[in-house]
Design a protein around this motif. Structure first.
Motif, PDB file in Angstrom:
ATOM      1  N   THR B 220       0.775  -1.261   0.018  1.00  0.00           N
ATOM      2  CA  THR B 220      -0.060  -0.179   0.273  1.00  0.00           C
ATOM      3  C   THR B 220       0.880   1.387   0.036  1.00  0.00           C
ATOM      4  O   THR B 220       0.260   2.283  -0.053  1.00  0.00           O
ATOM      5  CB  THR B 220      -0.805   0.064   1.259  1.00  0.00           C
ATOM      6  N   ASN B 221       2.150   1.157  -0.189  1.00  0.00           N
ATOM      7  CA  ASN B 221       2.860   2.104   0.071  1.00  0.00           C
ATOM      8  C   ASN B 221       2.629   3.316   1.144  1.00  0.00           C
ATOM      9  O   ASN B 221       2.585   4.335   1.089  1.00  0.00           O
ATOM     10  CB  ASN B 221       3.192   2.934  -1.431  1.00  0.00           C
ATOM     11  N   ALA B 222       2.883   2.783   2.272  1.00  0.00           N
ATOM     12  CA  ALA B 222       2.379   3.440   3.526  1.00  0.00           C
ATOM     13  C   ALA B 222       3.300   4.699   3.626  1.00  0.00           C
ATOM     14  O   ALA B 222       4.436   4.458   3.290  1.00  0.00           O
ATOM     15  CB  ALA B 222       2.453   2.335   4.751  1.00  0.00           C
ATOM     16  N   GLY B 223       2.726   5.611   4.140  1.00  0.00           N
ATOM     17  CA  GLY B 223       3.395   6.844   4.079  1.00  0.00           C
ATOM     18  C   GLY B 223       3.890   7.100   5.729  1.00  0.00           C
ATOM     19  O   GLY B 223       5.167   6.741   6.119  1.00  0.00           O
ATOM     20  N   GLY B 224       3.090   7.429   6.583  1.00  0.00           N
ATOM     21  CA  GLY B 224       3.348   7.559   7.933  1.00  0.00           C
ATOM     22  C   GLY B 224       4.012   8.852   8.448  1.00  0.00           C
ATOM     23  O   GLY B 224       4.422   9.652   7.710  1.00  0.00           O
ATOM     24  N   SER B 425      -3.362  15.093  -1.015  1.00  0.00           N
ATOM     25  CA  SER B 425      -2.093  15.672  -0.999  1.00  0.00           C
ATOM     26  C   SER B 425      -2.278  17.147  -1.982  1.00  0.00           C
ATOM     27  O   SER B 425      -3.041  16.926  -3.041  1.00  0.00           O
ATOM     28  CB  SER B 425      -1.290  14.898  -1.806  1.00  0.00           C
ATOM     29  N   ASN B 471       0.516  16.980   2.767  1.00  0.00           N
ATOM     30  CA  ASN B 471      -0.598  15.874   3.116  1.00  0.00           C
ATOM     31  C   ASN B 471      -1.674  16.624   4.152  1.00  0.00           C
ATOM     32  O   ASN B 471      -1.168  16.603   5.482  1.00  0.00           O
ATOM     33  CB  ASN B 471       0.146  14.454   3.485  1.00  0.00           C
ATOM     34  N   SER B 503      -3.594  15.066  -5.013  1.00  0.00           N
ATOM     35  CA  SER B 503      -3.972  13.689  -4.902  1.00  0.00           C
ATOM     36  C   SER B 503      -5.098  13.384  -4.132  1.00  0.00           C
ATOM     37  O   SER B 503      -5.333  13.879  -3.083  1.00  0.00           O
ATOM     38  CB  SER B 503      -2.903  12.920  -4.422  1.00  0.00           C
ATOM     39  N   SER B 505      -5.814  10.598  -2.832  1.00  0.00           N
ATOM     40  CA  SER B 505      -5.712   9.718  -1.597  1.00  0.00           C
ATOM     41  C   SER B 505      -4.024   9.860  -1.536  1.00  0.00           C
ATOM     42  O   SER B 505      -3.122   9.128  -2.092  1.00  0.00           O
ATOM     43  CB  SER B 505      -5.864   8.209  -2.245  1.00  0.00           C
ATOM     44  N   ALA B 506      -3.542  10.447  -0.505  1.00  0.00           N
ATOM     45  CA  ALA B 506      -2.218  10.754  -0.338  1.00  0.00           C
ATOM     46  C   ALA B 506      -1.635   9.627   0.223  1.00  0.00           C
ATOM     47  O   ALA B 506      -0.402   9.084  -0.287  1.00  0.00           O
ATOM     48  CB  ALA B 506      -2.213  11.784   0.582  1.00  0.00           C
ATOM     49  N   GLU B 507      -2.165   8.743   1.176  1.00  0.00           N
ATOM     50  CA  GLU B 507      -1.589   7.663   1.773  1.00  0.00           C
ATOM     51  C   GLU B 507      -2.554   6.384   2.100  1.00  0.00           C
ATOM     52  O   GLU B 507      -1.757   5.262   2.397  1.00  0.00           O
ATOM     53  CB  GLU B 507      -0.877   8.039   3.057  1.00  0.00           C
ATOM     54  N   HIS B 508      -3.770   6.612   1.791  1.00  0.00           N
ATOM     55  CA  HIS B 508      -4.503   5.209   2.092  1.00  0.00           C
ATOM     56  C   HIS B 508      -4.719   4.742   1.037  1.00  0.00           C
ATOM     57  O   HIS B 508      -5.354   3.450   1.116  1.00  0.00           O
ATOM     58  CB  HIS B 508      -5.738   5.960   2.686  1.00  0.00           C
ATOM     59  N   GLY B 509      -4.592   4.794  -0.438  1.00  0.00           N
ATOM     60  CA  GLY B 509      -4.597   4.056  -1.380  1.00  0.00           C
ATOM     61  C   GLY B 509      -6.093   4.217  -2.182  1.00  0.00           C
ATOM     62  O   GLY B 509      -6.587   5.061  -1.676  1.00  0.00           O
ATOM     63  N   LEU B 510      -6.258   3.356  -2.874  1.00  0.00           N
ATOM     64  CA  LEU B 510      -7.560   3.398  -3.612  1.00  0.00           C
ATOM     65  C   LEU B 510      -8.598   2.301  -3.272  1.00  0.00           C
ATOM     66  O   LEU B 510      -9.745   2.664  -2.859  1.00  0.00           O
ATOM     67  CB  LEU B 510      -7.511   3.219  -5.136  1.00  0.00           C
TER      68      LEU B 510
END
Lengths: 550, 550
Positions: B220-224, B425, B471, B503, B505-510
């Motif tokens: 999910t390419n987590a950001g955090g 984002s 974000n 974006s 969805s910055a970090e949560h995905g689709l």
């Protein structure tokens, strides 16, 4: 900010007892003095023609594909209606001799035979060119600064050269986020100068910075000297604008650090070496420029000690460690010999010499803090006898002098004889083993008599490079190039790298030169996936043919 | 190391004249106190059900594809011969009720109807499962810690659940390079604890760390919270082992920092949300763990001031800046109200309150140096009147208390009413504009009477988030969820984000939730390329269907 007195005291506490002839102390270098050694350090490994590989290239030259149409005067005339600037021997705007600087690489190792060079000024022009070429089955080689080492930016046969040098505008810079957007044809050094005025730095530095293009840097996933600190382009590039083989403009020029909406398509173009699209613009995240830099060099008794010092340096210097380079005693012997011959012999640098040497550079935002951290490291290393000796640059002259001990290695090797050069990645713990195994192999083959003795068919087998990146350069210095030696080295060196799950090309890419050897670094599943990617973007195979994944 | 006396003096020089009730001073927090606020800060935005979106999900629920075969007892029996552990209502090893924790997401917002959960223990088992499912046209949903927010890890219909929790071994760690290799099912916190013992840190931190898997993080390419400091997973992940939809094991588990031998295939899997392969192992570069951390919070008069302070923080703190968060006065009002209601009202934190607040965290390798840098920043900000007031944590209790001002925002919003939540984002310079434009829109729609007045259909429109990453989290607090309000907000909010090239969805995905809205963030060319990528890896569309790119 620290007073000079304080700086001297800290430094002398650390290493003055060593009475190093380079003097002791710590400096805050100006930008000019900081960048020069980095440039030469990076470029130095690229300055010599690889005779063995040059010969191999000849035998590996792929045949011209009959799928591609031969460019004619008619094609040229059509293309001239699209593109604002061109050169060709077909219309007399240039002789074939005048096209040599586009057809040949800078080492004069790869020689194309293109008759058409197009120099578009806009993304739209690039798009129209590719649309026309795609429809007419004309093969195209994208070309940036033409500074590569593997023949990636030169035609192999008569491919049309699409040179990006007229696309050289900075498009925007955001002082808050540090996001730079610029044409693919902007020269790296120009981009960095632009950023320097604003207190920022391009997160990439390499020897060819005065000529290479940032689009080419991204296309080849250039590594360079700042990788240890700023990471790879896969992390710093935020977005790309790319013209696809059929002329479609893909606008992926995001300025966002976080965007999780689908596959990160831009990543495929980073390191694609111009085979699936032409990068016309780059959006990249630029960090603040360090205001302070220091450099120190140590002698050590073993490669194990180098690894231990690397771990200590990471611990003590933490966030300010900007380079960790190493070289072996064979490399150092070559440098000393070269300096002596040039009448540039330094006074003895180390009181106690070692089998290995490492160079540590720091770059931070506070000179006093950086000095204190470096001093702490020096004291720790000395007190625990983890190094044999150490010297610390006191001014910019010494900064340069210390960097030279590392950067002169490839030049010194070149002066000593014919050099077989390999640029590979190996996990840090195993990084020196290929050098040792090559020595055994060459001794078994009867061509290596003794290390550093400067006699026999092979004078020296040296290892040096970027410990922080696991990237080692192996230089084998021979009296002359012979088939006998080449056969001992190759493919043995690739087999050794492969055994340690290493990479046969750490930073130079595949191009024409290493395309046939990809199997030593990538398994069949990887190669099949790569072929599918190429097929997906460029089903006709028109873009940068005969290279990369073949 | 600095003496306590010296620390106090530095701190008081900076801000004691403000007589902040939280006290002044700087601490060197222990690891335990450092991580807690980060965890809750990140998790806090995820703790509330998004009522509006939950309703929308129902209407968007994709129909079951007739291309997929319905899993039967025969399939289950075949699969049980392959996999070492399974749960199913078909063979009585679990009731459908007992399968709920796999079928439902943790917010109880998405509800699947799978009857089979497979829990393989090895990559080979995963491979055999996928081979079988591919041959039999059985759809599969890969599942890690099931902590996502967009329904990505739950079945939509009767897809077989392939849960990775039994693949939870650390495979290797290289103390020299910092390279960790671990199974995809290793819990993030477990990986970080393992690294902490060795003085390293996982370059990712997020609220769900106690449950989420590192394989899922990569998928999910987590950001955090550590992204500002350590960069995205696209830069830190060195290699992956992935089982492809047809069961092929792709071993791309490189440990190399530099490897330029072909397309960087692993990048496609980072952020692919389980649609083109199942990540069974991750190789990742882990930095040294910071030994010192500090936190300060400021009140400011405008969003422009926030941007200026961000630039100053980057300049003064340079390499030690580890977080730069912000929240608006509406957010702060909600937090104060919430703390008052809970009887946890703090004494007045700021002498002068502002329209905006920012939180700055530093993490470095030398506490004394970090303190000095932070003090320098504080003095500069105060002397130049760039902030209205500022407080600095003096001990771990205050460290937590200051983080709470930021981390309690979403919880406080949830307590105040029904919350419409958006995670987007936007380039930093424009980051607050969506909030302001939403306020105008809601006022025009007659549902927003006044900010922070806690009256009318909408009580507050708040913005907060990670300035460093561009974000922003937008929370719209309503007395209750209504179609009228939703229609005013959507798709307007996506239109605004799209206008700024942001974006959705910055970090949560689709996942399932945002799949229909990708067009607001990605152009048609991008979407077509993504569909080709999906087709290339998974021509049958069996892996995690109905989601992501549809």
């Amino acid at each position: 900010m620290s007073a000079p007195r304080q700086i001297t005291r800290l430094a002398s506490r650390a290493i003055s007892r060593r009475a190093s002839p380079l003097g002791n102390g710590i400096i805050r270098n100006q930008r000019s003095s900081i960048l020069s050694p980095c440039q030469s350090s990076s470029s130095s490994s690229n300055q010599y023609q690889v005779k063995g590989l040059s010969v191999r290239y000849g035998s590996h030259l792929p045949e011209r594909s009959p799928n591609f149409v031969k460019p004619t005067e008619k094609h040229l005339n059509d293309l001239k209606k699209i593109v604002s600037s061109s050169l060709s021997s077909l219309d007399g705007t240039a002789t074939q001799e005048e096209l040599k600087s586009f057809n040949d690489d800078w080492m004069n190792k790869y020689h194309g035979n293109s008759k058409i060079v197009l120099k578009p000024k806009t993304t739209k022009e690039v798009s129209e060119i590719m649309k026309y070429c795609y429809q007419n089955d004309l093969a195209v080689v994208p070309q940036g600064g033409n500074t590569g080492l593997v023949g990636g930016s030169n035609p192999v046969h008569d491919e049309i050269i699409l040179n990006l040098s007229n696309m050289n505008k900075i498009r925007s810079f955001d002082q808050v986020s540090g996001c730079l957007v610029a044409d693919g044809g902007v020269v790296l050094e120009a981009a960095d100068h632009y950023l320097a005025e604003k207190g920022f730095i391009f997160p990439l530095d390499l020897g060819a910075k005065g000529s290479c293009h940032i689009g080419g840097n991204v296309a080849t996933n250039a590594g360079g000297l700042r990788l240890l600190r700023y990471g790879s382009l896969h992390g710093t590039v935020l977005g790309l604008e790319v013209v696809l083989p059929d002329g479609t403009i893909w606008n992926g020029l995001s300025k966002l650090r976080k965007d999780n909406t689908g596959f990160d398509i831009k990543q495929l173009f980073i390191g694609s070496e111009g085979t699936i699209g032409i990068i016309t613009a780059v959006s990249i995240m630029c960090p603040r420029r360090p205001s302070a830099m220091n450099v120190a060099v140590f002698s050590l008794e073993s490669y194990e000690a180098v690894q231990k010092v690397f771990a200590e340096a990471k611990g003590h210097l933490g966030e300010i460690l900007s380079a960790f380079e190493f070289f072996d005693k064979q490399s150092y012997a070559l440098v000393k010999h070269h300096q002596e011959e040039n009448g540039e012999a330094e006074r003895k640098v180390f009181e106690t010499e070692g089998d290995f040497y490492c160079l540590i550079e720091t770059g931070g935002s506070n000179a006093e803090h950086d000095e204190a951290k470096l001093t702490g490291l020096l004291e720790h290393l000395m007190e625990n006898e983890m190094v044999l000796d150490g010297v610390l640059a006191q001014d910019s002259t010494q900064f340069q002098a210390l960097w030279k001990l590392r950067e002169l290695v490839p030049e010194s090797a070149g002066k000593a004889g014919s050099v077989y050069k390999y640029d590979v990645s190996v996990p840090v713990a195993k990084m020196y083993e290929p050098v040792e195994q090559l020595r055994v192999k060459l001794r078994e083959g009867g061509v290596l008599e003794g290390d550093g003795k400067m006699e026999g068919p092979i004078k020296a087998v040296t290892g040096y490079g970027h410990i922080g990146d696991g990237n080692i350069h192996i230089n084998i210095v021979a009296t002359k190039y012979t088939d006998e030696i080449e056969k001992i080295i190759e493919p043995y060196v690739y087999e050794v790298v492969s055994k340690y799950d290493g990479s046969i090309s750490a930073e130079h890419g595949l191009g024409v030169m290493k395309a046939p050897y990809i199997g030593y670094s990538k398994n069949q599943t990887s190669i099949e996936l790569m072929k599918k990617v190429k097929q997906m973007f460029d089903p006709k195979g028109l873009l940068n043919p005969y290279k990369y994944i073949v």
